[in-house]
Design a protein around this motif. Structure first.
Motif, PDB file in Angstrom:
ATOM      1  N   ASN A   1       0.798  -1.230   0.000  1.00  0.00           N
ATOM      2  CA  ASN A   1       0.000   0.000   0.000  1.00  0.00           C
ATOM      3  C   ASN A   1       0.832   1.282   0.000  1.00  0.00           C
TER       4      ASN A   1
ATOM      5  N   GLU B   1       2.046   1.954  -3.504  1.00  0.00           N
ATOM      6  CA  GLU B   1       0.970   2.432  -4.380  1.00  0.00           C
ATOM      7  C   GLU B   1       0.620   3.889  -4.085  1.00  0.00           C
ATOM      8  N   GLU B   2       0.623   4.258  -2.802  1.00  0.00           N
ATOM      9  CA  GLU B   2       0.345   5.646  -2.428  1.00  0.00           C
ATOM     10  C   GLU B   2       1.397   6.594  -3.007  1.00  0.00           C
TER      11      GLU B   2
ATOM     12  N   ARG C   1       3.274   6.034  -5.649  1.00  0.00           N
ATOM     13  CA  ARG C   1       3.101   6.060  -7.112  1.00  0.00           C
ATOM     14  C   ARG C   1       1.969   6.989  -7.504  1.00  0.00           C
ATOM     15  N   THR C   2       0.881   6.957  -6.738  1.00  0.00           N
ATOM     16  CA  THR C   2      -0.244   7.844  -7.012  1.00  0.00           C
ATOM     17  C   THR C   2       0.164   9.306  -6.843  1.00  0.00           C
TER      18      THR C   2
ATOM     19  N   GLU D   1       9.929   1.890  -2.266  1.00  0.00           N
ATOM     20  CA  GLU D   1      10.002   0.627  -3.002  1.00  0.00           C
ATOM     21  C   GLU D   1      11.132  -0.253  -2.469  1.00  0.00           C
TER      22      GLU D   1
END
Length: 193
Positions: free
Chosen positions: A122, A125-126, A128-129, A154
């Motif tokens: 998570n 992904e946060e 990356r967003t 990462e």
């Protein structure tokens, strides 16, 4: 004028020795996919083919061990898949584990790793967003900072995931199949799909 003419042959050999592996890898091993295919095909056993197909399609496998343990997860590597004499091993990221009951051989899932895997994924992904939304702003400094933050997150996530991976001896595996969560759920209504 060359000050040391006797160094010509050794320097040429050094240059060839340094460049040849890169050239040969490009000619004979065009991609990681092809390398894996050659590796698994060399052993030509069905267990190795199951591992290869699952890894290629990024699907989980269900592995049953001689001691009754069951692991369901993603293959990250396998060496010597056709040698069931104790020489081969499998590297797996488990997502579920359990055992088979002694008398009925019914599968019981006892550990679900998905919550911890999601807690690791998570934050990546946060980040990356955030990076995607920053590319709209065209502020190169903020984008560069966010890219660095994403790399840091990462890297930390990869390290945590590596700590959760496990190696299994191929000789301990009695069966393996590509795992279909929805099909398993049809046979086991208590299982969450």
């Amino acid at each position: 004028m060359i000050p040391f003419p006797q160094l010509g042959a050794p320097m040429g050999s050094l240059l060839i020795g340094a460049c040849l592996p890169f050239i040969l890898n490009k000619v004979w091993f065009r991609s990681e996919k092809e390398q894996n295919a050659k590796s698994y095909a060399a052993f030509s056993d069905y267990l190795g083919l199951v591992f290869f197909k699952a890894q290629l399609k990024k699907k989980p496998v269900m592995i049953a061990l001689r001691n009754g343990k069951i692991y369901i997860g993603f293959i990250h590597g396998c060496n010597s898949p056709g040698k069931h004499d104790g020489g081969g091993s499998l590297y797996i990221q488990p997502s579920l584990s359990g055992y088979r009951r002694h008398v009925t051989h019914e599968m019981c899932i006892t550990t679900d790793y998905t919550a911890i895997l999601e807690s690791i994924a998570n934050p990546v992904e946060e980040e990356r967003t955030k990076l995607e939304s920053m590319t709209q702003s065209h502020d190169k400094n903020k984008i560069k900072d966010q890219e660095q933050q994403l790399k840091t997150v990462e890297s930390a996530a990869e390290e945590r995931l590596d700590d959760l991976k496990m190696a299994l001896s191929v000789s301990d595996i009695i069966s393996a199949v590509v795992f279909d969560r929805s099909a398993y759920g049809q046979f086991n209504p208590m299982f969450k799909t």
